[in-house]
Design an enzyme around this catalytic site. Structure first.
Site, mmCIF file in Angstrom:
data_model
loop_
_atom_site.group_PDB
_atom_site.id
_atom_site.type_symbol
_atom_site.label_atom_id
_atom_site.label_comp_id
_atom_site.label_asym_id
_atom_site.label_seq_id
_atom_site.Cartn_x
_atom_site.Cartn_y
_atom_site.Cartn_z
ATOM 1 N N LYS A 35 17.237 -0.249 -12.632
ATOM 2 C CA LYS A 35 15.808 -0.320 -12.170
ATOM 3 C C LYS A 35 15.278 0.933 -11.149
ATOM 4 O O LYS A 35 16.078 1.858 -11.151
ATOM 5 C CB LYS A 35 15.878 -1.350 -11.350
ATOM 6 C CG LYS A 35 16.530 -1.216 -10.088
ATOM 7 C CD LYS A 35 16.603 -2.548 -9.270
ATOM 8 C CE LYS A 35 17.494 -2.509 -7.960
ATOM 9 N NZ LYS A 35 17.220 -3.774 -6.918
ATOM 10 N N ARG A 130 14.544 -14.451 -1.093
ATOM 11 C CA ARG A 130 13.523 -13.359 -2.013
ATOM 12 C C ARG A 130 12.873 -14.597 -3.176
ATOM 13 O O ARG A 130 12.004 -15.081 -3.302
ATOM 14 C CB ARG A 130 13.919 -12.131 -2.387
ATOM 15 C CG ARG A 130 14.372 -11.179 -1.242
ATOM 16 C CD ARG A 130 14.412 -9.973 -1.554
ATOM 17 N NE ARG A 130 15.521 -9.951 -2.600
ATOM 18 C CZ ARG A 130 15.912 -8.618 -3.023
ATOM 19 N NH1 ARG A 130 15.565 -7.348 -2.586
ATOM 20 N NH2 ARG A 130 16.986 -8.403 -4.098
ATOM 21 N N TYR A 253 5.001 22.127 12.433
ATOM 22 C CA TYR A 253 4.177 21.500 12.974
ATOM 23 C C TYR A 253 4.175 20.768 14.266
ATOM 24 O O TYR A 253 5.603 20.364 14.312
ATOM 25 C CB TYR A 253 3.281 20.590 12.068
ATOM 26 C CG TYR A 253 2.608 21.007 10.835
ATOM 27 C CD1 TYR A 253 1.505 21.661 10.964
ATOM 28 C CD2 TYR A 253 3.156 21.131 9.441
ATOM 29 C CE1 TYR A 253 0.826 22.548 10.026
ATOM 30 C CE2 TYR A 253 2.534 21.798 8.443
ATOM 31 C CZ TYR A 253 1.090 22.460 8.570
ATOM 32 O OH TYR A 253 0.540 22.787 7.654
ATOM 33 N N MET A 301 5.030 19.927 4.232
ATOM 34 C CA MET A 301 4.723 19.385 2.736
ATOM 35 C C MET A 301 5.446 20.177 1.594
ATOM 36 O O MET A 301 6.189 19.236 0.882
ATOM 37 C CB MET A 301 3.122 19.497 2.195
ATOM 38 C CG MET A 301 2.968 18.922 1.038
ATOM 39 S SD MET A 301 1.165 19.158 0.457
ATOM 40 C CE MET A 301 0.574 17.717 1.451
#
EC number: 5.1.1.1
Length: 356
Positions: A35, A130, A253, A301
């Site tokens: 999956k 679930r 950053y 990024m």
């Protein structure tokens, strides 16, 4: 020259991990779980390395059709079943085994026009909450399905919420046994953790997922360090820049990292847009030129910074392993408060993937 970040997939390690699963559960057949595009590895890239499996298990109809078109003729199990009654035409055409977990699916099977019966996995909710019929409802649902001409072989299925713990399946097994009393049916209960650590739950089919790709179902590499499992995916790149810091200089950053002494750092071509976690803290492990070191500052990024103090020989073009054979994906994930599953699945489409 293309950007140096690349994900390498060791298909021999994948085949080896399937053999580890077979040794762990010698009396069971194996559903290889592919999956989420084979946990981010790419189902089209890796399925042939698992062709010795007994069946493939997945979620997406498109991926099941891809396997059929590539030539896989064995069983295919759809772990969430069909999502609309109209899907049954394709389940019929491609001969897919469907999970049934809801009353509406029973009704849809009753009304479907099929060329031949479909094999069915009936899911019981044993505490995961679930999908699945309650234990009290299971017998009724089973008999309803058993009476349908459109239903072929039936198997009882469940999923463990806590199988990585020594006593993690005890309560679930009690519920399953009570629910299945008198049915005398085949069973498929074991996920990766139960396959490795709970042989009492192996039964007819096991459903390994994460262990096939060489990571730990517990999220801790040391739990599988002696299992023989091998990492399949290696995320690597190179140093593309060098900075020499003075005491007080900051990195990245937010200026989250501040040098306390003279320090040399390397800038690596890999960032969160490649799938590396932005939240990775300082000292998340990295391998630079074969030497273990750590990240510094916030992941950007497209880039991240690493401490070159342990590897003064490193320079522009020096190879970097972000995770793989030496830097375990579970260790990186643990530093980031997540699990290896997420990092695998988060590999970005822009990262080139090569098979070894």
């Amino acid at each position: 020259m293309s950007r140096p970040v690349v994900a390498s997939l060791d298909l021999q390690a994948l085949r080896h991990n399937l053999s580890v699963v077979r040794r762990a559960a010698p009396g069971s057949r194996v559903w290889s779980v592919v999956k989420a595009n084979a946990y981010g590895h790419g189902i089209d890239r890796i399925w042939s390395a698992l062709k010795e499996t007994d069946g493939f298990a997945m979620l997406n109809l498109e991926e099941a059709i891809l396997l059929r078109e590539r030539g896989w003729k064995g069983p295919v199990l759809m772990l969430e079943g069909f999502f609309q009654a109209e899907d049954l035409a394709l389940f019929d055409k491609y001969r897919l085994t469907t999970t049934v977990h809801s009353n509406w699916q029973i009704k849809a099977l009753q009304n479907a026009r099929l060329h031949a019966p479909l094999d069915v996995y009936v899911k019981v909710n044993s505490g995961m909450n679930r999908l699945g019929f309650t234990p009290q409802r299971l017998h009724t649902a089973w008999q309803q399905l058993r009476a349908l001409p459109n239903v072929g072989d039936m198997t009882l299925m469940s999923h463990f919420a806590d199988a990585e713990k020594p006593d993690g399946i005890r309560e679930a097994m009690v519920q399953i046994e009570q629910a299945a009393e008198g049915l005398g049916c085949p069973r498929s209960l074991s996920n990766s953790a139960a396959t490795l650590w709970h042989p009492e739950a192996h039964f007819d089919w096991v459903r390994p997922g994460i262990v096939l790709y060489g990571a730990s179902p517990s999220g801790q590499w040391q739990d599988i360090a002696n299992s023989g499992l091998k990492p399949v995916m290696t995320l690597s790149s190179e140093i593309i820049g060098i900075q020499n810091l003075k005491p007080g200089d900051t990195v990245g950053y937010g200026r989250l990292y501040r040098a306390t002494q003279e320090q040399r750092i390397g800038i690596v071509a890999c960032g969160y847009a490649d799938g590396y976690p932005r939240i990775a803290p300082d000292n998340t492990p990295v391998l630079v030129d074969g030497v273990r070191t750590g990240t510094v500052g916030r992941v950007s990024m497209d880039m991240l910074a690493v401490d070159l103090t342990p590897c003064p020989q490193a320079g522009i073009g020096t190879p970097v392993e972000l995770w793989g054979n030496e830097i375990k994906i579970d260790d990186v994930a643990s530093c980031c408060g997540t699990v290896g599953y997420e990092l695998m699945c988060a590999l970005a489409p822009r990262v080139p993937v090569v098979t070894v």
